[in-house]
Design a protein around this motif. Sequence first.
Motif, PDB file in Angstrom:
ATOM      1  N   ILE A  71       0.867  -1.178   0.000  1.00 20.64           N
ATOM      2  CA  ILE A  71       0.000   0.000   0.000  1.00 20.64           C
ATOM      3  C   ILE A  71       0.902   1.226   0.000  1.00 20.64           C
ATOM      4  CG2 ILE A  71      -1.818   1.248   1.200  1.00 20.64           C
ATOM      5  CD1 ILE A  71      -2.717  -1.369   2.420  1.00 20.64           C
ATOM      6  N   GLU A  72       0.911   1.932  -1.093  1.00 21.94           N
ATOM      7  CA  GLU A  72       1.754   3.113  -1.281  1.00 21.94           C
ATOM      8  C   GLU A  72       0.882   4.347  -1.104  1.00 21.94           C
ATOM      9  OE1 GLU A  72       4.968   4.641  -4.676  1.00 21.94           O
ATOM     10  OE2 GLU A  72       3.466   3.119  -5.136  1.00 21.94           O
ATOM     11  N   PHE A  73       1.212   5.189  -0.122  1.00 17.24           N
ATOM     12  CA  PHE A  73       0.343   6.320   0.201  1.00 17.24           C
ATOM     13  C   PHE A  73       1.173   7.575   0.441  1.00 17.24           C
ATOM     14  CE2 PHE A  73       1.572   4.483   4.191  1.00 17.24           C
ATOM     15  CZ  PHE A  73       1.750   5.549   5.049  1.00 17.24           C
ATOM     16  N   CYS A  74       0.520   8.733   0.290  1.00 17.56           N
ATOM     17  CA  CYS A  74       1.153  10.032   0.508  1.00 17.56           C
ATOM     18  C   CYS A  74       1.079  10.370   1.994  1.00 17.56           C
ATOM     19  CB  CYS A  74       0.475  11.114  -0.332  1.00 17.56           C
ATOM     20  SG  CYS A  74       1.109  12.784  -0.029  1.00 17.56           S
ATOM     21  N   ASP A  75       2.222  10.458   2.625  1.00 20.26           N
ATOM     22  CA  ASP A  75       2.250  10.806   4.052  1.00 20.26           C
ATOM     23  C   ASP A  75       2.068  12.297   4.275  1.00 20.26           C
ATOM     24  OD1 ASP A  75       2.587   9.878   6.771  1.00 20.26           O
ATOM     25  OD2 ASP A  75       4.493  10.951   6.764  1.00 20.26           O
ATOM     26  N   ARG A  76       2.319  13.111   3.265  1.00 22.83           N
ATOM     27  CA  ARG A  76       2.087  14.557   3.381  1.00 22.83           C
ATOM     28  C   ARG A  76       0.600  14.868   3.488  1.00 22.83           C
ATOM     29  NH1 ARG A  76       6.374  17.554   0.533  1.00 22.83           N
ATOM     30  NH2 ARG A  76       4.775  18.859  -0.418  1.00 22.83           N
ATOM     31  N   CYS A  77      -0.235  13.970   2.961  1.00 24.87           N
ATOM     32  CA  CYS A  77      -1.689  14.137   3.042  1.00 24.87           C
ATOM     33  C   CYS A  77      -2.279  13.508   4.298  1.00 24.87           C
ATOM     34  CB  CYS A  77      -2.359  13.530   1.808  1.00 24.87           C
ATOM     35  SG  CYS A  77      -1.855  14.272   0.250  1.00 24.87           S
ATOM     36  N   ARG A  78      -1.441  12.953   5.168  1.00 24.03           N
ATOM     37  CA  ARG A  78      -1.892  12.339   6.428  1.00 24.03           C
ATOM     38  C   ARG A  78      -2.846  11.169   6.167  1.00 24.03           C
ATOM     39  NH1 ARG A  78       1.800  15.155   7.331  1.00 24.03           N
ATOM     40  NH2 ARG A  78       2.041  16.701   9.002  1.00 24.03           N
ATOM     41  N   TRP A  79      -2.429  10.261   5.274  1.00 25.93           N
ATOM     42  CA  TRP A  79      -3.265   9.115   4.926  1.00 25.93           C
ATOM     43  C   TRP A  79      -2.765   7.834   5.576  1.00 25.93           C
ATOM     44  CZ3 TRP A  79      -3.667  10.600  -0.945  1.00 25.93           C
ATOM     45  CH2 TRP A  79      -4.610  11.626  -1.076  1.00 25.93           C
ATOM     46  N   LEU A  80      -1.998   7.952   6.648  1.00 24.03           N
ATOM     47  CA  LEU A  80      -1.499   6.756   7.320  1.00 24.03           C
ATOM     48  C   LEU A  80      -2.633   5.942   7.920  1.00 24.03           C
ATOM     49  CD1 LEU A  80       0.746   4.969   8.512  1.00 24.03           C
ATOM     50  CD2 LEU A  80       0.873   6.571  10.436  1.00 24.03           C
ATOM     51  N   HIS A  81      -3.600   6.605   8.567  1.00 28.28           N
ATOM     52  CA  HIS A  81      -4.701   5.870   9.191  1.00 28.28           C
ATOM     53  C   HIS A  81      -5.542   5.140   8.144  1.00 28.28           C
ATOM     54  CE1 HIS A  81      -3.894   7.490  13.162  1.00 28.28           C
ATOM     55  NE2 HIS A  81      -3.806   8.692  12.639  1.00 28.28           N
ATOM     56  N   ARG A  82      -5.738   5.742   6.991  1.00 29.63           N
ATOM     57  CA  ARG A  82      -6.494   5.065   5.935  1.00 29.63           C
ATOM     58  C   ARG A  82      -5.733   3.840   5.429  1.00 29.63           C
ATOM     59  NH1 ARG A  82     -10.593   6.411   2.421  1.00 29.63           N
ATOM     60  NH2 ARG A  82     -10.719   8.500   3.331  1.00 29.63           N
ATOM     61  N   ALA A  83      -4.419   3.954   5.302  1.00 35.04           N
ATOM     62  CA  ALA A  83      -3.622   2.812   4.844  1.00 35.04           C
ATOM     63  C   ALA A  83      -3.638   1.680   5.871  1.00 35.04           C
ATOM     64  CB  ALA A  83      -2.190   3.260   4.558  1.00 35.04           C
ATOM     65  N   VAL A  84      -3.548   2.034   7.162  1.00 35.92           N
ATOM     66  CA  VAL A  84      -3.591   1.004   8.206  1.00 35.92           C
ATOM     67  C   VAL A  84      -4.960   0.340   8.248  1.00 35.92           C
ATOM     68  CG1 VAL A  84      -3.442   0.627  10.690  1.00 35.92           C
ATOM     69  CG2 VAL A  84      -1.788   2.104   9.558  1.00 35.92           C
ATOM     70  N   TRP A  85      -6.016   1.130   8.079  1.00 36.55           N
ATOM     71  CA  TRP A  85      -7.370   0.556   8.060  1.00 36.55           C
ATOM     72  C   TRP A  85      -7.527  -0.405   6.880  1.00 36.55           C
ATOM     73  CZ3 TRP A  85     -11.525   2.497   4.644  1.00 36.55           C
ATOM     74  CH2 TRP A  85     -12.731   1.817   4.854  1.00 36.55           C
ATOM     75  N   THR A  86      -7.024  -0.023   5.703  1.00 41.65           N
ATOM     76  CA  THR A  86      -7.088  -0.910   4.547  1.00 41.65           C
ATOM     77  C   THR A  86      -6.278  -2.176   4.779  1.00 41.65           C
ATOM     78  OG1 THR A  86      -7.318   1.044   3.106  1.00 41.65           O
ATOM     79  CG2 THR A  86      -6.715  -1.037   2.052  1.00 41.65           C
ATOM     80  N   GLN A  87      -5.114  -2.047   5.390  1.00 42.63           N
ATOM     81  CA  GLN A  87      -4.293  -3.210   5.703  1.00 42.63           C
ATOM     82  C   GLN A  87      -5.010  -4.172   6.645  1.00 42.63           C
ATOM     83  OE1 GLN A  87      -1.075  -2.574   8.478  1.00 42.63           O
ATOM     84  NE2 GLN A  87       0.318  -3.817   7.262  1.00 42.63           N
ATOM     85  N   THR A  88      -5.664  -3.624   7.674  1.00 41.47           N
ATOM     86  CA  THR A  88      -6.374  -4.468   8.629  1.00 41.47           C
ATOM     87  C   THR A  88      -7.525  -5.211   7.964  1.00 41.47           C
ATOM     88  OG1 THR A  88      -5.799  -2.904  10.395  1.00 41.47           O
ATOM     89  CG2 THR A  88      -7.573  -4.475  10.844  1.00 41.47           C
ATOM     90  N   GLU A  89      -8.295  -4.522   7.143  1.00 44.58           N
ATOM     91  CA  GLU A  89      -9.428  -5.163   6.473  1.00 44.58           C
ATOM     92  C   GLU A  89      -8.978  -6.268   5.523  1.00 44.58           C
ATOM     93  OE1 GLU A  89     -12.712  -4.853   6.725  1.00 44.58           O
ATOM     94  OE2 GLU A  89     -12.530  -3.493   8.429  1.00 44.58           O
ATOM     95  N   LEU A  90      -7.868  -6.056   4.829  1.00 45.02           N
ATOM     96  CA  LEU A  90      -7.394  -7.090   3.906  1.00 45.02           C
ATOM     97  C   LEU A  90      -6.881  -8.306   4.657  1.00 45.02           C
ATOM     98  CD1 LEU A  90      -5.555  -4.976   1.164  1.00 45.02           C
ATOM     99  CD2 LEU A  90      -7.854  -5.948   1.104  1.00 45.02           C
ATOM    100  N   PHE A  91      -6.216  -8.098   5.788  1.00 41.62           N
ATOM    101  CA  PHE A  91      -5.745  -9.238   6.575  1.00 41.62           C
ATOM    102  C   PHE A  91      -6.911 -10.025   7.170  1.00 41.62           C
ATOM    103  CE2 PHE A  91      -1.131  -7.954   7.378  1.00 41.62           C
ATOM    104  CZ  PHE A  91      -0.652  -9.046   6.696  1.00 41.62           C
ATOM    105  N   LEU A  92      -7.992  -9.329   7.562  1.00 36.26           N
ATOM    106  CA  LEU A  92      -9.147 -10.035   8.103  1.00 36.26           C
ATOM    107  C   LEU A  92      -9.869 -10.855   7.045  1.00 36.26           C
ATOM    108  CD1 LEU A  92     -10.645  -7.295  10.485  1.00 36.26           C
ATOM    109  CD2 LEU A  92      -9.361  -9.337  11.127  1.00 36.26           C
ATOM    110  N   THR A  93      -9.878 -10.368   5.811  1.00 29.91           N
ATOM    111  CA  THR A  93     -10.570 -11.076   4.731  1.00 29.91           C
ATOM    112  C   THR A  93      -9.695 -12.158   4.114  1.00 29.91           C
ATOM    113  OG1 THR A  93     -11.799  -9.048   4.258  1.00 29.91           O
ATOM    114  CG2 THR A  93     -11.828 -10.765   2.577  1.00 29.91           C
ATOM    115  N   PHE A  94      -8.382 -11.907   4.009  1.00 28.68           N
ATOM    116  CA  PHE A  94      -7.465 -12.865   3.385  1.00 28.68           C
ATOM    117  C   PHE A  94      -6.361 -13.238   4.385  1.00 28.68           C
ATOM    118  CE2 PHE A  94      -9.039  -9.981   0.055  1.00 28.68           C
ATOM    119  CZ  PHE A  94      -9.706 -10.877  -0.762  1.00 28.68           C
ATOM    120  N   PRO A  95      -6.686 -14.005   5.441  1.00 26.94           N
ATOM    121  CA  PRO A  95      -5.645 -14.413   6.391  1.00 26.94           C
ATOM    122  C   PRO A  95      -4.683 -15.399   5.734  1.00 26.94           C
ATOM    123  CG  PRO A  95      -7.696 -15.550   6.871  1.00 26.94           C
ATOM    124  CD  PRO A  95      -8.012 -14.558   5.792  1.00 26.94           C
ATOM    125  N   PRO A  96      -3.475 -15.538   6.274  1.00 23.43           N
ATOM    126  CA  PRO A  96      -2.522 -16.512   5.705  1.00 23.43           C
ATOM    127  C   PRO A  96      -3.085 -17.924   5.760  1.00 23.43           C
ATOM    128  CG  PRO A  96      -1.412 -14.990   7.192  1.00 23.43           C
ATOM    129  CD  PRO A  96      -2.878 -14.735   7.358  1.00 23.43           C
TER     130      PRO A  96
END
Length: 258
Positions: A71-96
């Motif tokens: 997940i490549e995101f712009c940190d100048r736009c303060r999109w870290l929380h959105r990237a972490v939220w997307t990461q969490t949702e993908l791990f919950l849907t596609f666990p190892p």
Amino acid sequence: MPAPPACADCPPSTSTSTASSLPSSHAPQPGSSSSAPPPQPQQHDVLDPATFVPPALGEGHDREEVPRVIIEFCDRCRWLHRAVWTQTELFLTFPPAVDSSSPPGLRAITLVPRNSPETGGRFRVWLRPSAPPSADTPGKGKERWNGWELVWDRKIEGGFPELKHLKQRIRNIISPAQDLGHSDKPVNAKAPTTAAAAAPAPPVPAPDDNLDATSTPSGSDPSTTSARAAAAEGAPDVEERKPGQLLASDFAPSFRCG
């Protein structure tokens, strides 16, 4: 021929004395091997840091943790929380995956912040599947991606990804047969929850053509008559306001949530 007599001056031989001194339980048995027992294997210490191996995240497709998402995101736009939220949702849907019978999930999701001016407003989701794509995969510029698939780009798509659509795109690449549950079903429109909201509005009686709106019936209040006349003409009912007086309409909300 008789055996030669034993010499009384010579000491007995070592092999003879040793063999005769051993008990019967320790004497070598016929057909047994006299070799030493095999050495025991050394036990592995799970808490020894010298035995730890870091994950292979960039050493070639055969040794890499795949399927993998970046997940490549712009940190100048303060999109870290959105990237972490997307990461969490993908791990919950596609666990190892636990074994071969479970669907192949994601083994790694990496967050890559960008701070340079040319990456301003960037939000991209990359996917590297388990099997490398074929060389004849159509698409402009894909030969530069080295086996990666572009799942979402904010500037191309015109906005951030909706999680339902993002999960469907990733599922179609790594596990087409996987069922996403409610993420695969369309969202139905909300029906009215109360009987009052579902009931039709009562009909409005038509005004009497024989009644003069400006006339005042005997025994009626002139203010009430004027209000009825305004309602018959379709004009809004306006309350009279005295200086410094607050009316009920001042506290009524100006909008209603639908």
